[in-house]
Design a protein around this motif. Structure first.
Motif, mmCIF file in Angstrom:
data_model
loop_
_atom_site.group_PDB
_atom_site.id
_atom_site.type_symbol
_atom_site.label_atom_id
_atom_site.label_comp_id
_atom_site.label_asym_id
_atom_site.label_seq_id
_atom_site.Cartn_x
_atom_site.Cartn_y
_atom_site.Cartn_z
ATOM 1 N N ALA A 1 0.856 -1.190 0.000
ATOM 2 C CA ALA A 1 0.000 0.000 0.000
ATOM 3 C C ALA A 1 0.895 1.244 0.000
ATOM 4 C CB ALA A 1 -0.913 -0.004 1.223
ATOM 5 N N ALA A 2 1.922 1.230 0.829
ATOM 6 C CA ALA A 2 2.815 2.395 0.935
ATOM 7 C C ALA A 2 3.454 2.729 -0.407
ATOM 8 C CB ALA A 2 3.896 2.125 1.975
ATOM 9 N N VAL A 3 3.879 1.680 -1.145
ATOM 10 C CA VAL A 3 4.598 1.958 -2.395
ATOM 11 C C VAL A 3 3.665 2.470 -3.490
ATOM 12 C CG1 VAL A 3 6.458 0.334 -1.886
ATOM 13 C CG2 VAL A 3 4.508 -0.437 -3.274
ATOM 14 N N ALA A 4 2.349 2.373 -3.273
ATOM 15 C CA ALA A 4 1.395 2.991 -4.208
ATOM 16 C C ALA A 4 0.996 4.381 -3.715
ATOM 17 C CB ALA A 4 0.154 2.109 -4.338
ATOM 18 N N ILE A 5 0.844 4.519 -2.410
ATOM 19 C CA ILE A 5 0.359 5.791 -1.855
ATOM 20 C C ILE A 5 1.431 6.883 -1.954
ATOM 21 C CG2 ILE A 5 -0.315 6.884 0.346
ATOM 22 C CD1 ILE A 5 -1.983 4.295 0.871
ATOM 23 N N LEU A 6 2.703 6.531 -1.807
ATOM 24 C CA LEU A 6 3.744 7.578 -1.902
ATOM 25 C C LEU A 6 3.786 8.207 -3.303
ATOM 26 C CD1 LEU A 6 6.576 6.088 0.355
ATOM 27 C CD2 LEU A 6 5.015 7.966 0.891
ATOM 28 N N PRO A 7 3.823 7.411 -4.390
ATOM 29 C CA PRO A 7 3.734 8.060 -5.709
ATOM 30 C C PRO A 7 2.409 8.805 -5.885
ATOM 31 C CG PRO A 7 4.544 5.821 -5.943
ATOM 32 C CD PRO A 7 4.102 5.967 -4.503
ATOM 33 N N ALA A 8 1.314 8.270 -5.311
ATOM 34 C CA ALA A 8 0.006 8.929 -5.445
ATOM 35 C C ALA A 8 0.014 10.306 -4.790
ATOM 36 C CB ALA A 8 -1.088 8.067 -4.820
ATOM 37 N N ALA A 9 0.868 10.470 -3.784
ATOM 38 C CA ALA A 9 0.882 11.736 -3.041
ATOM 39 C C ALA A 9 1.297 12.913 -3.920
ATOM 40 C CB ALA A 9 1.800 11.627 -1.828
ATOM 41 N N ILE A 10 1.972 12.637 -5.057
ATOM 42 C CA ILE A 10 2.355 13.774 -5.919
ATOM 43 C C ILE A 10 1.127 14.411 -6.569
ATOM 44 C CG2 ILE A 10 4.652 12.823 -6.425
ATOM 45 C CD1 ILE A 10 3.708 12.334 -9.288
ATOM 46 N N LEU A 11 0.000 13.677 -6.565
ATOM 47 C CA LEU A 11 -1.233 14.231 -7.147
ATOM 48 C C LEU A 11 -1.884 15.268 -6.249
ATOM 49 C CD1 LEU A 11 -2.756 10.944 -8.554
ATOM 50 C CD2 LEU A 11 -1.947 12.902 -9.854
ATOM 51 N N ALA A 12 -1.549 15.226 -4.961
ATOM 52 C CA ALA A 12 -2.180 16.154 -4.014
ATOM 53 C C ALA A 12 -1.762 17.588 -4.358
ATOM 54 C CB ALA A 12 -1.765 15.798 -2.595
ATOM 55 N N GLU A 13 -2.619 18.510 -4.027
ATOM 56 C CA GLU A 13 -2.296 19.922 -4.298
ATOM 57 C C GLU A 13 -2.125 20.689 -2.992
ATOM 58 O OE1 GLU A 13 -5.209 21.000 -7.337
ATOM 59 O OE2 GLU A 13 -4.633 19.133 -8.322
ATOM 60 N N ALA A 14 -1.887 19.942 -1.934
ATOM 61 C CA ALA A 14 -1.573 20.496 -0.607
ATOM 62 C C ALA A 14 -0.790 19.406 0.133
ATOM 63 C CB ALA A 14 -2.867 20.822 0.134
ATOM 64 N N PRO A 15 -0.106 19.752 1.220
ATOM 65 C CA PRO A 15 0.664 18.724 1.920
ATOM 66 C C PRO A 15 -0.207 17.567 2.418
ATOM 67 C CG PRO A 15 1.333 20.909 2.614
ATOM 68 C CD PRO A 15 0.105 21.096 1.776
ATOM 69 N N CYS A 16 0.398 16.373 2.458
ATOM 70 C CA CYS A 16 -0.287 15.179 2.981
ATOM 71 C C CYS A 16 0.537 14.619 4.128
ATOM 72 C CB CYS A 16 -0.330 14.079 1.929
ATOM 73 S SG CYS A 16 -1.450 14.433 0.596
ATOM 74 N N VAL A 17 -0.132 14.194 5.183
ATOM 75 C CA VAL A 17 0.565 13.471 6.253
ATOM 76 C C VAL A 17 0.225 11.992 6.070
ATOM 77 C CG1 VAL A 17 0.717 13.082 8.740
ATOM 78 C CG2 VAL A 17 0.548 15.419 7.837
ATOM 79 N N ILE A 18 1.271 11.186 5.962
ATOM 80 C CA ILE A 18 1.069 9.744 5.800
ATOM 81 C C ILE A 18 1.520 9.071 7.098
ATOM 82 C CG2 ILE A 18 1.545 7.696 4.392
ATOM 83 C CD1 ILE A 18 0.314 9.940 2.737
ATOM 84 N N GLU A 19 0.585 8.357 7.720
ATOM 85 C CA GLU A 19 0.883 7.674 8.990
ATOM 86 C C GLU A 19 0.962 6.165 8.773
ATOM 87 O OE1 GLU A 19 -1.537 10.934 11.755
ATOM 88 O OE2 GLU A 19 -2.471 9.018 11.246
ATOM 89 N N ASN A 20 1.525 5.488 9.769
ATOM 90 C CA ASN A 20 1.708 4.024 9.724
ATOM 91 C C ASN A 20 2.506 3.602 8.489
ATOM 92 O OD1 ASN A 20 1.348 1.619 11.157
ATOM 93 N ND2 ASN A 20 -0.333 0.973 9.840
ATOM 94 N N LEU A 21 3.501 4.420 8.162
ATOM 95 C CA LEU A 21 4.384 4.143 7.023
ATOM 96 C C LEU A 21 5.463 3.166 7.495
ATOM 97 C CD1 LEU A 21 4.828 5.238 4.100
ATOM 98 C CD2 LEU A 21 6.372 6.921 5.090
ATOM 99 N N PRO A 22 5.647 2.029 6.821
ATOM 100 C CA PRO A 22 6.673 1.091 7.297
ATOM 101 C C PRO A 22 8.084 1.630 7.053
ATOM 102 C CG PRO A 22 5.732 0.322 5.227
ATOM 103 C CD PRO A 22 4.953 1.545 5.615
ATOM 104 N N ASN A 23 8.961 1.374 8.002
ATOM 105 C CA ASN A 23 10.336 1.829 7.885
ATOM 106 C C ASN A 23 11.151 0.733 7.185
ATOM 107 O OD1 ASN A 23 12.678 3.199 8.247
ATOM 108 N ND2 ASN A 23 12.597 3.231 10.482
ATOM 109 N N ILE A 24 11.037 0.680 5.869
ATOM 110 C CA ILE A 24 11.679 -0.372 5.069
ATOM 111 C C ILE A 24 12.385 0.291 3.892
ATOM 112 C CG2 ILE A 24 10.101 -2.273 5.637
ATOM 113 C CD1 ILE A 24 8.420 -1.525 3.183
ATOM 114 N N SER A 25 13.277 -0.467 3.236
ATOM 115 C CA SER A 25 14.105 0.197 2.224
ATOM 116 C C SER A 25 13.282 0.603 0.991
ATOM 117 C CB SER A 25 15.315 -0.652 1.849
ATOM 118 O OG SER A 25 14.912 -1.851 1.272
ATOM 119 N N ASP A 26 12.221 -0.133 0.648
ATOM 120 C CA ASP A 26 11.410 0.284 -0.507
ATOM 121 C C ASP A 26 10.805 1.677 -0.273
ATOM 122 O OD1 ASP A 26 11.895 -1.940 -2.031
ATOM 123 O OD2 ASP A 26 9.805 -2.564 -2.222
ATOM 124 N N VAL A 27 10.404 1.941 0.957
ATOM 125 C CA VAL A 27 9.836 3.253 1.288
ATOM 126 C C VAL A 27 10.937 4.320 1.215
ATOM 127 C CG1 VAL A 27 8.935 4.619 3.231
ATOM 128 C CG2 VAL A 27 7.826 2.476 2.570
#
Ligand code: EPZ
Length: 427
Positions: A24-50
């Motif tokens: 989910a994280a690896v889809a939501i992070l690229p998706a965040a570029i679509l936002a037109e204001a800052p986004c806070v992403i919680e429960n993000l796993p601390n892994i190398s892909d992220v």
């Protein structure tokens, strides 16, 4: 080079908390570029892909602010450089989600052909079919996939095969297309639903994710949001199987039991005792696992991403088990490594036959991909003696703090660094 050293044969017991879902994280992070204001992403796993995706976002010009270990703020409003560098893209498959996201945002994108786990042929024809249906053109030049469109127009797309990646990429591209896009034969995985929920939280209009028909009404603009990623279904499953393999007793917290139903059912059938609570599970096993058959399928079928871990478990059962991978054509490379530990497994195409012997012996092995690595960790935890696992960078792409979490459950596992000079001398 780093490796894990496991002194096997200890029961896992205690509590472990599952991190946010990698896929989910690896889809939501690229998706965040679509936002037109800052986004806070919680429960993000601390892994190398992220980490790799955050580096790509930074290079593009997004401002990333760390709030705590599992929360960040992304401000995508000043992205000036919509470019995914090859050196980063080659490390992971999900870099190709920037194709859909950049296409929606800038009407064009150039992303290197993706890397990721080697599970056999990994075509992207369905992604491109989706982009073309929306009105984009594509080409491959110098190892980059280029897509561009004057205007993206909503349309009906029928995928020839169920694909998580194509469903996500087309959802991303369609979010700002003109009119209605209907994706038929869509993937139904929990991370597809999580991405849809994130997109809706920033103002998109995505309906039906989690079924095989997803409808997207294009919108003109998107805002920002605070969004918490779902728990990782596969990390949860990996700890469930590790508990069963070691005859353990573990409470697995921060899970969505509904996402784990098929695995829960299977583990109960082969001898584990599982109690299901609202957001946790307790897995108990006496270690007396019985043989079974498994066929992987897209969600809600048995997940292919749990196939290697289950194979490791079934080497410990008495009797013959049959495992069929219906999703990937070459996901049994790790079997050679399990054989080093005494497993008796034969593979014919998409089918593996495991002659369970009730035990494994520690050995030096190599992780061949992410879930293969998880399978070797499980095998090492259950085996008698010492298992040393090389190429653990595969494992750390997707499992947050695996050594810390397993040690807290009583496992004798450590990560050691072997200097390059020592390796050269030994050769
Ligand atoms: C996602 O990969 C996951 N990766 C994989 O998890 C997972 O194994 C897979 O889905 C299946 O569940 C991420 O989410 C980042 P697909 P993806 O497109 O999207 C064929 C892990 O361990 N296909 O659903 O690449 C393809 O060849 C990783 O966490 C086409 O034919 O998988 C495969 O046989 C490994 N044409 C099947 O569909 C296409 O255009 C499913 O692939 C696309 C796919």
């Amino acid at each position: 080079m780093d490796k894990y050293v496991i002194n096997g044969g200890r029961r896992l017991s205690g509590e472990v908390t599952i991190s946010g879902a990698k896929n989910a994280a690896v889809a939501i992070l690229p998706a965040a570029i679509l936002a037109e204001a800052p986004c806070v992403i919680e429960n993000l796993p601390n892994i190398s892909d992220v980490s790799v995706l955050l580096e790509v976002l930074s290079i593009m010009g997004a401002k990333i602010r760390t709030i705590n270990k599992s929360s960040i703020e992304i401000d995508p409003t000043r992205i000036t450089n919509p470019y995914v560098p090859y050196e980063l893209a080659k490390k992971m498959r999900a870099s190709y989600y920037f194709l859909g996201a950049l296409l929606a945002k800038h009407k064009q994108a150039a992303v290197p052909m993706p890397g990721g786990c080697d599970l056999g042929v990994r075509p992207i024809d369905q992604h491109l079919k989706g982009f073309r249906s929306l009105g984009a053109e594509d080409s491959i030049d110098d190892g980059f996939i280029h897509v561009k469109a004057n205007e993206l127009m909503g349309t009906q797309i029928y995928f020839d095969t169920v694909s998580v990646g194509a469903t996500i990429n087309v959802m991303l591209a369609a979010v700002k297309a003109k009119g209605l896009t209907i994706i038929e034969n869509a993937a139904k995985e929990p991370h597809v639903v999580d991405l849809a929920n994130f997109l809706n939280s920033i103002g998109a209009d995505v309906f039906g994710a989690g079924t095989d028909v997803i409808k997207i009404h294009g919108v003109d603009s998107l805002g920002g949001a605070t969004y918490s990623i779902i728990p990782d279904q596969i990390e949860s499953g990996t700890y469930m199987v590790a508990t069963a393999a070691t005859g353990g007793d573990v409470v697995i917290k921060n899970v969505i039991p509904k996402h784990l139903e098929v695995l829960t059912f299977k583990l109960e059938k082969i001898g584990a005792d599982i109690e299901v609570f609202d957001e946790s599970l307790r897995v108990r096993s006496q270690g007396n696992i019985t043989k079974t058959s498994i066929k992987t399928m897209p969600h809600p079928g048995f997940p292919t991403d749990m196939q290697p871990q289950m194979t490791a478990l079934l080497t410990l059962a008495e009797g013959t088990s049959m495992i069929t991978d219906n999703v990937w054509d070459n996901r049994f490379k790790y079997v050679d490594e399990l054989r080093r530990m005494g497993a008796d497994i034969s593979v014919d195409g998409k089918v593996a036959v495991v002659e369970g012997k009730g035990s494994l012996k520690g050995a030096p092995v190599k992780a061949t991909d992410l879930r293969a690595g998880a399978a070797l960790v499980i095998a090492g935890l259950a085996a008698q003696g010492v298992t040393e696992i090389e190429d653990i960078y595969h494992i750390e792409r997707g499992y947050e703090d695996i050594v810390v979490k397993l040690r807290s459950l009583g496992a004798d596992i450590k990560k050691i660094h072997v200097p390059e000079e020592a390796i050269k001398k030994a050769l």
